[in-house]
Write a protein that holds these residues in place. Structure first.
Motif, PDB file in Angstrom:
ATOM      1  N   VAL A 293       0.843  -1.206   0.000  1.00  0.00           N
ATOM      2  CA  VAL A 293       0.000   0.000   0.000  1.00  0.00           C
ATOM      3  C   VAL A 293       0.873   1.249   0.000  1.00  0.00           C
ATOM      4  O   VAL A 293       0.561   2.241  -0.663  1.00  0.00           O
ATOM      5  CB  VAL A 293      -0.984  -0.019   1.192  1.00  0.00           C
ATOM      6  CG1 VAL A 293      -1.698   1.315   1.345  1.00  0.00           C
ATOM      7  CG2 VAL A 293      -2.002  -1.150   1.017  1.00  0.00           C
ATOM      8  N   GLY A 294       1.993   1.195   0.694  1.00  0.00           N
ATOM      9  CA  GLY A 294       2.904   2.335   0.746  1.00  0.00           C
ATOM     10  C   GLY A 294       3.556   2.651  -0.593  1.00  0.00           C
ATOM     11  O   GLY A 294       4.011   3.776  -0.811  1.00  0.00           O
ATOM     12  N   SER A 295       3.571   1.684  -1.484  1.00  0.00           N
ATOM     13  CA  SER A 295       4.178   1.924  -2.790  1.00  0.00           C
ATOM     14  C   SER A 295       3.163   2.409  -3.826  1.00  0.00           C
ATOM     15  O   SER A 295       3.517   2.659  -4.977  1.00  0.00           O
ATOM     16  CB  SER A 295       4.859   0.646  -3.299  1.00  0.00           C
ATOM     17  OG  SER A 295       3.894  -0.331  -3.642  1.00  0.00           O
ATOM     18  N   MET A 296       1.916   2.560  -3.395  1.00  0.00           N
ATOM     19  CA  MET A 296       0.873   3.013  -4.322  1.00  0.00           C
ATOM     20  C   MET A 296       1.161   4.412  -4.850  1.00  0.00           C
ATOM     21  O   MET A 296       1.712   5.246  -4.144  1.00  0.00           O
ATOM     22  CB  MET A 296      -0.496   3.066  -3.617  1.00  0.00           C
ATOM     23  CG  MET A 296      -1.174   1.756  -3.426  1.00  0.00           C
ATOM     24  SD  MET A 296      -2.743   1.935  -2.528  1.00  0.00           S
ATOM     25  CE  MET A 296      -3.662   3.036  -3.614  1.00  0.00           C
ATOM     26  N   THR A 297       0.768   4.629  -6.073  1.00  0.00           N
ATOM     27  CA  THR A 297       0.761   5.965  -6.651  1.00  0.00           C
ATOM     28  C   THR A 297      -0.657   6.227  -7.130  1.00  0.00           C
ATOM     29  O   THR A 297      -1.426   5.289  -7.361  1.00  0.00           O
ATOM     30  CB  THR A 297       1.732   6.079  -7.843  1.00  0.00           C
ATOM     31  OG1 THR A 297       1.339   5.144  -8.846  1.00  0.00           O
ATOM     32  CG2 THR A 297       3.167   5.807  -7.417  1.00  0.00           C
ATOM     33  N   GLY A 298      -0.994   7.472  -7.256  1.00  0.00           N
ATOM     34  CA  GLY A 298      -2.329   7.775  -7.740  1.00  0.00           C
ATOM     35  C   GLY A 298      -2.733   9.197  -7.448  1.00  0.00           C
ATOM     36  O   GLY A 298      -1.895  10.059  -7.151  1.00  0.00           O
ATOM     37  N   THR A 299      -4.012   9.413  -7.500  1.00  0.00           N
ATOM     38  CA  THR A 299      -4.571  10.735  -7.254  1.00  0.00           C
ATOM     39  C   THR A 299      -4.438  11.090  -5.779  1.00  0.00           C
ATOM     40  O   THR A 299      -4.144  10.219  -4.946  1.00  0.00           O
ATOM     41  CB  THR A 299      -6.062  10.766  -7.629  1.00  0.00           C
ATOM     42  OG1 THR A 299      -6.772   9.881  -6.742  1.00  0.00           O
ATOM     43  CG2 THR A 299      -6.293  10.368  -9.079  1.00  0.00           C
ATOM     44  N   ALA A 300      -4.687  12.337  -5.476  1.00  0.00           N
ATOM     45  CA  ALA A 300      -4.639  12.771  -4.077  1.00  0.00           C
ATOM     46  C   ALA A 300      -5.620  11.960  -3.227  1.00  0.00           C
ATOM     47  O   ALA A 300      -5.293  11.556  -2.102  1.00  0.00           O
ATOM     48  CB  ALA A 300      -4.946  14.261  -3.971  1.00  0.00           C
ATOM     49  N   ALA A 301      -6.796  11.680  -3.750  1.00  0.00           N
ATOM     50  CA  ALA A 301      -7.791  10.905  -3.012  1.00  0.00           C
ATOM     51  C   ALA A 301      -7.301   9.484  -2.749  1.00  0.00           C
ATOM     52  O   ALA A 301      -7.485   8.941  -1.656  1.00  0.00           O
ATOM     53  CB  ALA A 301      -9.113  10.880  -3.775  1.00  0.00           C
ATOM     54  N   GLU A 302      -6.653   8.870  -3.755  1.00  0.00           N
ATOM     55  CA  GLU A 302      -6.139   7.511  -3.586  1.00  0.00           C
ATOM     56  C   GLU A 302      -4.998   7.477  -2.574  1.00  0.00           C
ATOM     57  O   GLU A 302      -4.911   6.554  -1.760  1.00  0.00           O
ATOM     58  CB  GLU A 302      -5.674   6.957  -4.939  1.00  0.00           C
ATOM     59  CG  GLU A 302      -6.825   6.690  -5.889  1.00  0.00           C
ATOM     60  CD  GLU A 302      -6.385   6.457  -7.315  1.00  0.00           C
ATOM     61  OE1 GLU A 302      -7.085   5.718  -8.021  1.00  0.00           O
ATOM     62  OE2 GLU A 302      -5.349   7.014  -7.752  1.00  0.00           O
ATOM     63  N   VAL A 303      -4.151   8.477  -2.612  1.00  0.00           N
ATOM     64  CA  VAL A 303      -3.035   8.555  -1.667  1.00  0.00           C
ATOM     65  C   VAL A 303      -3.559   8.771  -0.247  1.00  0.00           C
ATOM     66  O   VAL A 303      -3.058   8.167   0.708  1.00  0.00           O
ATOM     67  CB  VAL A 303      -2.040   9.654  -2.087  1.00  0.00           C
ATOM     68  CG1 VAL A 303      -1.037   9.945  -0.989  1.00  0.00           C
ATOM     69  CG2 VAL A 303      -1.324   9.249  -3.366  1.00  0.00           C
TER      70      VAL A 303
END
Length: 103
Positions: free
Chosen positions: A16-26
């Motif tokens: 989960v910490g390696s996720m990238t995405g939109t501000a909402a996803e982060v």
């Protein structure tokens, strides 16, 4: 509430910490990390060390009751099920984690 091993907790946190995405996803991922992150006392209890060589801990048998709501479980499930960096040697742990998160 979900019961997980230290390996499962650290693995989900890393994925989960390696996720990238939109501000909402982060922000959504950040809420999951806030629950999974070890406080100083728990980290010390299991001998958790994170350095350039990786993450390791002494107490291999430790299990944790973690308060993940349904949204957090859905996020963890989606991320774990699509993670393409597991080692075949981890297959038993991976299988247990996938089963625990549901399908």
């Amino acid at each position: 509430m979900i019961k997980m091993t230290t390996w499962e907790r650290l693995t989900i946190a890393a994925i989960v910490g390696s996720m990238t995405g939109t501000a909402a996803e982060v922000r959504r991922a950040g809420k999951v990390l806030d629950v999974l992150d070890f406080n100083e006392e728990d980290a010390k209890t299991i001998g958790l060390v994170a350095d350039a060589s990786g993450v390791r801990w002494v107490d291999q048998a430790r299990e944790w009751e973690v308060e993940l709501d349904q949204d957090a479980i859905l996020l963890a499930r989606a991320q774990v099920s699509t993670w393409a960096h597991f080692r075949a040697s981890e297959r038993k742990n991976v299988g247990a984690l996938v089963e625990k998160l549901g399908s």
